[in-house]
Design a protein around this motif. Structure first.
Motif, PDB file in Angstrom:
ATOM      1  N   VAL A   1      44.552 -99.990 -52.885  1.00 50.17           N
ATOM      2  CA  VAL A   1      44.641-100.781 -51.667  1.00 50.17           C
ATOM      3  C   VAL A   1      44.383-102.238 -52.027  1.00 50.17           C
ATOM      4  N   ALA A   2      45.277-103.107 -51.586  1.00 52.00           N
ATOM      5  CA  ALA A   2      45.109-104.549 -51.763  1.00 52.00           C
ATOM      6  C   ALA A   2      45.261-105.202 -50.398  1.00 52.00           C
ATOM      7  N   VAL A   3      44.328-106.073 -50.067  1.00 53.97           N
ATOM      8  CA  VAL A   3      44.407-106.822 -48.816  1.00 53.97           C
ATOM      9  C   VAL A   3      44.528-108.291 -49.188  1.00 53.97           C
ATOM     10  N   ASN A   4      45.546-108.936 -48.639  1.00 53.30           N
ATOM     11  CA  ASN A   4      45.834-110.332 -48.939  1.00 53.30           C
ATOM     12  C   ASN A   4      45.564-111.183 -47.709  1.00 53.30           C
ATOM     13  N   PHE A   5      44.991-112.358 -47.940  1.00 56.23           N
ATOM     14  CA  PHE A   5      44.632-113.269 -46.856  1.00 56.23           C
ATOM     15  C   PHE A   5      45.298-114.612 -47.133  1.00 56.23           C
ATOM     16  N   SER A   6      46.008-115.148 -46.145  1.00 59.20           N
ATOM     17  CA  SER A   6      46.640-116.460 -46.302  1.00 59.20           C
ATOM     18  C   SER A   6      46.567-117.231 -44.993  1.00 59.20           C
ATOM     19  N   ASP A   7      46.539-118.548 -45.108  1.00 61.00           N
ATOM     20  CA  ASP A   7      46.519-119.395 -43.918  1.00 61.00           C
ATOM     21  C   ASP A   7      47.910-119.459 -43.296  1.00 61.00           C
ATOM     22  N   THR A   8      47.931-119.513 -41.974  1.00 63.77           N
ATOM     23  CA  THR A   8      49.174-119.719 -41.237  1.00 63.77           C
ATOM     24  C   THR A   8      48.967-120.917 -40.325  1.00 63.77           C
ATOM     25  N   ARG A   9      49.920-121.189 -39.490  1.00 62.48           N
ATOM     26  CA  ARG A   9      49.843-122.349 -38.589  1.00 62.48           C
ATOM     27  C   ARG A   9      48.824-122.127 -37.477  1.00 62.48           C
ATOM     28  N   GLY A  10      48.394-123.230 -36.929  1.00 62.10           N
ATOM     29  CA  GLY A  10      47.556-123.178 -35.738  1.00 62.10           C
ATOM     30  C   GLY A  10      46.146-122.684 -35.985  1.00 62.10           C
ATOM     31  N   GLY A  11      45.610-122.882 -37.191  1.00 59.92           N
ATOM     32  CA  GLY A  11      44.244-122.465 -37.461  1.00 59.92           C
ATOM     33  C   GLY A  11      44.065-120.963 -37.525  1.00 59.92           C
ATOM     34  N   LYS A  12      45.110-120.259 -37.911  1.00 63.80           N
ATOM     35  CA  LYS A  12      45.053-118.802 -38.014  1.00 63.80           C
ATOM     36  C   LYS A  12      45.317-118.380 -39.450  1.00 63.80           C
ATOM     37  N   SER A  13      45.069-117.107 -39.699  1.00 61.59           N
ATOM     38  CA  SER A  13      45.364-116.550 -41.018  1.00 61.59           C
ATOM     39  C   SER A  13      46.015-115.185 -40.852  1.00 61.59           C
ATOM     40  N   ARG A  14      46.729-114.808 -41.884  1.00 64.20           N
ATOM     41  CA  ARG A  14      47.411-113.512 -41.903  1.00 64.20           C
ATOM     42  C   ARG A  14      46.681-112.612 -42.886  1.00 64.20           C
ATOM     43  N   VAL A  15      46.377-111.409 -42.429  1.00 60.94           N
ATOM     44  CA  VAL A  15      45.708-110.405 -43.246  1.00 60.94           C
ATOM     45  C   VAL A  15      46.700-109.258 -43.429  1.00 60.94           C
ATOM     46  N   GLY A  16      47.037-108.979 -44.675  1.00 59.38           N
ATOM     47  CA  GLY A  16      48.018-107.940 -44.951  1.00 59.38           C
ATOM     48  C   GLY A  16      47.470-106.869 -45.866  1.00 59.38           C
ATOM     49  N   VAL A  17      47.543-105.614 -45.426  1.00 57.20           N
ATOM     50  CA  VAL A  17      47.100-104.465 -46.219  1.00 57.20           C
ATOM     51  C   VAL A  17      48.327-103.878 -46.914  1.00 57.20           C
ATOM     52  N   ASN A  18      48.189-103.619 -48.208  1.00 62.17           N
ATOM     53  CA  ASN A  18      49.237-102.961 -48.980  1.00 62.17           C
ATOM     54  C   ASN A  18      48.595-101.772 -49.693  1.00 62.17           C
ATOM     55  N   HIS A  19      48.977-100.557 -49.295  1.00 59.38           N
ATOM     56  CA  HIS A  19      48.424 -99.325 -49.876  1.00 59.38           C
ATOM     57  C   HIS A  19      49.531 -98.695 -50.721  1.00 59.38           C
ATOM     58  N   THR A  20      49.315 -98.616 -52.022  1.00 59.06           N
ATOM     59  CA  THR A  20      50.351 -98.180 -52.955  1.00 59.06           C
ATOM     60  C   THR A  20      50.000 -96.857 -53.632  1.00 59.06           C
ATOM     61  N   LYS A  21      50.997 -96.316 -54.302  1.00 56.37           N
ATOM     62  CA  LYS A  21      50.898 -95.080 -55.078  1.00 56.37           C
ATOM     63  C   LYS A  21      50.672 -93.844 -54.212  1.00 56.37           C
ATOM     64  N   LEU A  22      51.123 -93.910 -52.963  1.00 54.58           N
ATOM     65  CA  LEU A  22      51.048 -92.742 -52.084  1.00 54.58           C
ATOM     66  C   LEU A  22      52.067 -91.708 -52.561  1.00 54.58           C
ATOM     67  N   ASP A  23      51.795 -90.437 -52.298  1.00 52.93           N
ATOM     68  CA  ASP A  23      52.651 -89.386 -52.855  1.00 52.93           C
ATOM     69  C   ASP A  23      53.768 -88.908 -51.937  1.00 52.93           C
ATOM     70  N   SER A  24      53.827 -89.402 -50.688  1.00 48.11           N
ATOM     71  CA  SER A  24      54.868 -88.922 -49.782  1.00 48.11           C
ATOM     72  C   SER A  24      55.019 -89.862 -48.591  1.00 48.11           C
ATOM     73  N   ALA A  25      56.136 -89.697 -47.897  1.00 50.06           N
ATOM     74  CA  ALA A  25      56.355 -90.437 -46.656  1.00 50.06           C
ATOM     75  C   ALA A  25      55.331 -90.015 -45.604  1.00 50.06           C
ATOM     76  N   GLU A  26      54.921 -88.754 -45.637  1.00 51.31           N
ATOM     77  CA  GLU A  26      53.913 -88.267 -44.684  1.00 51.31           C
ATOM     78  C   GLU A  26      52.577 -88.975 -44.901  1.00 51.31           C
ATOM     79  N   ALA A  27      52.275 -89.319 -46.144  1.00 48.00           N
ATOM     80  CA  ALA A  27      51.026 -90.041 -46.430  1.00 48.00           C
ATOM     81  C   ALA A  27      51.024 -91.408 -45.758  1.00 48.00           C
ATOM     82  N   ILE A  28      52.183 -92.017 -45.648  1.00 49.45           N
ATOM     83  CA  ILE A  28      52.280 -93.305 -44.953  1.00 49.45           C
ATOM     84  C   ILE A  28      51.825 -93.135 -43.512  1.00 49.45           C
TER      85      ILE A  28
END
Length: 181
Positions: A140-167
């Motif tokens: 699991v990797a969570v990325n944080f970046s600044d966006t406009r208007g004094g906000k930020s974007r938080v994005g979760v990326n969960h990799t190496k899952l074994d199936s579409a059902e795991a998603i």
């Protein structure tokens, strides 16, 4: 498997209708090639006028692979699966990371799967990162970046899952944690 919006976006950006892309890639033998080779074929046939040609070639390759059954949505070119979930929150990337740490630091498991080793944070000028390996071999990797208007974007990326059902199992878990920010 490929939604019309995926292919419509590719057609708009590249100036080439989706049916034409399929015809070009089929004629070049793309059904018998791996992802890298398909992306290279798409790039070779990408009109010179297209901005970010490499990016659109990758998207074209993925959509083609899904169209012809070489992969399903959420599946990487290596055959495993991944999911992404994101949220825009008030404050800069540093305050978003601090809020995330307050939500997750007490966790020794996520979704019933133990944490394999301690989570790590890192940063660059533009990004902040939080990463943790889970005992089931996923990451699991969570990325944080600044966006406009004094906000930020938080994005979760969960990799190496074994199936579409795991998603489908994991998505609500990460969305619930994002909602706590």
């Amino acid at each position: 498997m490929v939604t019309p919006s995926n292919t419509a976006g590719i057609a708009t950006a590249t100036g080439r209708q989706w049916a034409e892309w399929v015809q070009i890639l089929d004629a070049a033998g793309a059904r018998e090639r791996n992802h890298t080779a398909i992306a290279e074929l798409a790039l070779e046939h990408m009109p010179a006028s297209v901005g970010q040609r490499e990016w659109w070639a990758q998207g074209t390759a993925v959509a083609y692979e899904q169209q012809v059954g070489l992969r399903v949505p959420g599946q990487s070119c290596d055959g495993d699966f991944h999911l992404t979930a994101s949220r825009t929150v008030p404050g800069d990337k540093d305050s978003a990371l601090t809020a995330w740490l307050a939500v997750v630091d007490s966790h020794d498991e996520f979704g019933g799967v133990p944490v394999e080793s301690q989570a790590a944070t890192s940063s660059t000028d533009k990004w902040r990162y939080w990463r943790v390996p889970l005992a089931d071999g996923t990451r699991v990797a969570v990325n944080f970046s600044d966006t406009r208007g004094g906000k930020s974007r938080v994005g979760v990326n969960h990799t190496k899952l074994d199936s579409a059902e795991a998603i489908e199992y994991w998505r609500p878990i990460w969305k619930k944690l994002l909602e706590q920010l």
